[in-house]
Design an enzyme around this catalytic site. Sequence first.
Site, PDB file in Angstrom:
ATOM      1  CE  LYS A  92      -4.432  -1.623   1.652  1.00 26.85           C
ATOM      2  NZ  LYS A  92      -4.208  -2.951   2.279  1.00 26.85           N
ATOM      3  CD  GLU A 114     -10.690   4.231   2.346  1.00 28.10           C
ATOM      4  OE1 GLU A 114     -10.767   5.467   2.151  1.00 28.10           O
ATOM      5  OE2 GLU A 114     -10.032   3.465   1.625  1.00 28.10           O
ATOM      6  CB  SER A 380      -0.313  -7.999  -1.004  1.00 29.37           C
ATOM      7  OG  SER A 380      -1.061  -8.866  -0.178  1.00 29.37           O
TER       8      SER A 380
HETATM    9  C1  LIG Z   1      -5.140  -4.021   1.955  1.00 29.49           C
HETATM   10  C2  LIG Z   1      -4.434  -5.234   1.646  1.00 29.49           C
HETATM   11  C3  LIG Z   1      -4.855  -6.071   0.621  1.00 29.49           C
HETATM   12  C4  LIG Z   1      -6.111  -5.828  -0.173  1.00 29.49           C
HETATM   13  O1  LIG Z   1      -6.112  -4.672  -0.924  1.00 29.49           O
HETATM   14  P1  LIG Z   1      -6.018  -4.679  -2.505  1.00 29.49           P
HETATM   15  O2  LIG Z   1      -6.365  -3.311  -2.884  1.00 29.49           O
HETATM   16  O3  LIG Z   1      -6.979  -5.704  -3.002  1.00 29.49           O
HETATM   17  O4  LIG Z   1      -4.624  -5.036  -2.843  1.00 29.49           O
HETATM   18  C5  LIG Z   1      -4.089  -7.177   0.329  1.00 29.49           C
HETATM   19  N1  LIG Z   1      -2.985  -7.474   1.033  1.00 29.49           N
HETATM   20  C6  LIG Z   1      -2.558  -6.701   2.043  1.00 29.49           C
HETATM   21  C7  LIG Z   1      -1.330  -7.094   2.789  1.00 29.49           C
HETATM   22  C8  LIG Z   1      -3.262  -5.566   2.385  1.00 29.49           C
HETATM   23  O5  LIG Z   1      -2.833  -4.812   3.389  1.00 29.49           O
END
Ligand SMILES: *Cc1c(COP(=O)(O)O)cnc(C)c1O
Length: 404
Positions: A92, A114, A380
């Site tokens: 993010k 948010e 992610s």
């Molecule tokens: C917020 C988050 C997601 C989901 O958000 P996307 O916009 O779908 O990528 C996925 N993995 C992690 C580690 C997150 O913090």
Amino acid sequence: MNYLKQFPDKDGYFGKYGGAYVSEELLREMKKIESAYYSISKSHEFISELRSIRKHFQGRPTPVYFCKNLSNKTGGRIYLKREDLNHSGAHKLNHCMGEVLLAKYMGKKKVLAETGAGQHGVALATAAAYFGIECEIHMGEVDIAKQHPNVVRMKLLGANVIPVTSGQKTLKEAVDSAFEVYLKDPNNSLYCIGSVVGPHPFPMMVRDFQHIVGIEARDQFFEMTGEMPDAVTACVGGGSNAMGIFSGFISDEDIALFGVEPSGRSLQLGDHACSLTYGKEGVLHGMKTYLLTDEKGEPAPVYSIASGLDYPGSGPEHSMLKDTGRVTYVTANDKECLEAFFKLSRYEGIIPALESSHAVAFGMRYAKENPKKSILINLSGRGDKDIDFVVENYGIGDEYFNDL
Ligand SMILES: *Cc1c(COP(=O)(O)O)cnc(C)c1O
């Protein structure tokens, strides 16, 4: 034509999805942000500042890693793009640094947003601290209780955390609350959306800021293996980490792309968050996209063990990519997510976020079914934020390792 230039169109549509379904007042602000984005983000100054931030502050490029042990267990070849190693522990920060840099160029004094799992709040608070800009984060009370360490982190980073007590007290209500406050003073503040969702231009901007993940991963994978992956996968909440990595491979038609949605604890409405798999077209938070709705057509309650994935819609670009068939949307449930969480931790020494564990679960399934193929998973985020919750509720996963 170059895919990223082709979509969205000039009105912010990805095929029939997207757009900006908002009040006139908000539409005016969105148009200002759009034109600022088009002029500022193409400037040499903006590009070189963002490039320097990516390298020196975020620690990019994050590596691509071959999971030797896990691949031995499953068959196939499993690779990870290590966004868990991006500063602040998830992908993010890629779009937050871009958004707050834009806010700075636009002369804004404050950013607000948010947050669900707290990851977007932490990332935005991190970016705001870097730029010395005020930061206000709206968060559902349920999520505040579940994600205590992230709340503390936001406060340490200097953000003002606003608890949201309406409705389900999770992400959806937090979005409504933050929008309301934003509209009271749009001249001095910028609303920074946490995924490829919301009205145009946000799905485009967030995707463009996440594109770095796909660019890096493509080069790194090729450098490491001398070929392209057979498949690329990522979990889909709003869909930003997925669009980041997919956008690097989307023009290679022979590379299969899989978006993984959370099928939660059952397929009953309210027990999952598979908006692309089981939803239908509707409008939410300013965009036309696939949504999960109840009998009355209202956004349905949703659930996932991963609070970053429990949102009743997903980005409009994903809706288009589902309809065109360029991306295949699949599901992984809580149980499969936990198995992947425990296995990646113990076989590779990498504790993944529960969100990312959904993609790992699918990656393991694909590897088992395709022993000759390779799959690149966008990891992610890291799982530190989830370990207390997992261990209190599910133990340390010994039952998965009886063959040891
Ligand atoms: C917020 C988050 C997601 C989901 O958000 P996307 O916009 O779908 O990528 C996925 N993995 C992690 C580690 C997150 O913090």
